[in-house]
Write a protein that holds these residues in place. Structure first.
Motif, mmCIF file in Angstrom:
data_model
loop_
_atom_site.group_PDB
_atom_site.id
_atom_site.type_symbol
_atom_site.label_atom_id
_atom_site.label_comp_id
_atom_site.label_asym_id
_atom_site.label_seq_id
_atom_site.Cartn_x
_atom_site.Cartn_y
_atom_site.Cartn_z
ATOM 1 N N ASP A 110 11.761 16.953 -2.011
ATOM 2 C CA ASP A 110 10.434 17.320 -2.217
ATOM 3 C C ASP A 110 9.977 16.910 -4.074
ATOM 4 N N SER A 112 7.178 16.663 -5.188
ATOM 5 C CA SER A 112 5.756 17.265 -5.450
ATOM 6 C C SER A 112 5.788 17.675 -6.965
ATOM 7 N N ASN A 115 6.511 15.432 -9.724
ATOM 8 C CA ASN A 115 5.722 14.337 -9.759
ATOM 9 C C ASN A 115 3.690 14.822 -10.093
ATOM 10 N N HIS A 182 0.721 9.779 1.272
ATOM 11 C CA HIS A 182 0.464 11.303 -0.305
ATOM 12 C C HIS A 182 1.972 11.096 -0.790
ATOM 13 N N SER A 183 3.522 10.644 0.024
ATOM 14 C CA SER A 183 4.130 10.286 -0.446
ATOM 15 C C SER A 183 5.339 9.182 -0.054
ATOM 16 N N SER A 187 9.106 13.657 4.504
ATOM 17 C CA SER A 187 9.586 14.546 3.646
ATOM 18 C C SER A 187 8.270 16.121 3.509
ATOM 19 N N ARG A 189 6.808 17.029 1.293
ATOM 20 C CA ARG A 189 5.139 17.001 1.455
ATOM 21 C C ARG A 189 4.100 16.101 2.407
ATOM 22 N N SER A 190 4.689 15.372 2.694
ATOM 23 C CA SER A 190 4.148 14.311 4.040
ATOM 24 C C SER A 190 3.820 14.837 4.655
#
Length: 232
Positions: A110, A112, A115, A182-183, A187, A189-190
């Protein structure tokens, strides 16, 4: 026989629309202007897909009002649905975090947090920067609800209308696309973003197909997330 022919033609029409829309939705993200802020690029991507969606809606004689961008019939009900979404999403994300280590597959790292800094800038203790970018974040949040919930769910439903589970398929597919976009990987995040899309999609089809509770909830979630980066 005539009805079957018309149904087949309609399915092909919505399949064509989806192919055009999804292709442009992903391809436009290959266009990136380094001199522009990430948010500016993001809005350019969303506005481009908004234009495509509006174009295909006009061809099918469907308006944004038809998809739920209309005055709420009951403000109290709208707020209750919004609160329900805002309560359900954290609960499901907590459950996911509790079971993610037991999944039968490995999640991609991850990234995020790293990013976020490159995308939004360093927000830590920077309220001026927060108030500068938050209007654009809220606009982006609203556009995502129009496109991912309003447009995609409706078009997927039309595509699979010959099945008994058209709505279920539509909600699941839009959530998967929302999370992946979104990724671009599998992951934490996704999956987390996919969970958000799933809850939003269920709320959309279960509670009158009004986009306003989703837009408000999405804006609140992103505002809280951005405030967390300022206070972190």
């Amino acid at each position: 026989m005539a009805n079957n022919v018309l149904s087949t033609t309609a399915h092909k029409d919505f399949l064509f629309d989806l192919i055009v829309y999804i292709s442009i939705m992903f391809l436009i993200r290959e266009v990136y202007f380094p001199k522009l802020h990430f948010i500016a690029n993001g809005l350019m991507w969303s506005l481009s897909t908004l234009i495509v969606a509006t174009w295909r809606m006009k061809v099918r004689n469907i308006s944004w009002r038809d998809l739920g961008l209309r005055k709420p019939e009951n403000i109290f009900k709208t707020l209750l649905i919004t609160i329900g979404i805002l309560v359900t999403i954290p609960i499901l994300i907590i459950i996911f975090n509790l079971v993610k280590d037991f999944l039968p597959f490995t999640l991609a790292p991850d990234m995020s947090s790293e990013n976020a800094v490159s995308k939004f800038g360093d927000l830590k203790n920077n309220w001026v920067h927060f108030f500068t970018i938050i209007p654009f974040v809220l606009l982006q949040s609203s556009l995502e609800e129009l496109l991912d919930r309003g447009f995609l769910i409706t078009w997927f439903e039309r595509l699979f209308s010959s099945t008994s589970f058209a709505t279920v398929i539509a909600v699941l597919l839009q959530a998967m696309i929302f999370g992946f976009r979104h990724s671009y990987d599998l992951s934490e995040r996704s999956i987390t973003v996919g969970i958000i899309g799933l809850v939003m999609g269920i709320a959309y089809v279960k509670f009158g197909r009004s986009l306003w509770p989703l837009i408000i909830a999405h804006c609140v979630l992103n505002t809280v997330s951005m405030m967390g980066r300022v206070l972190d």
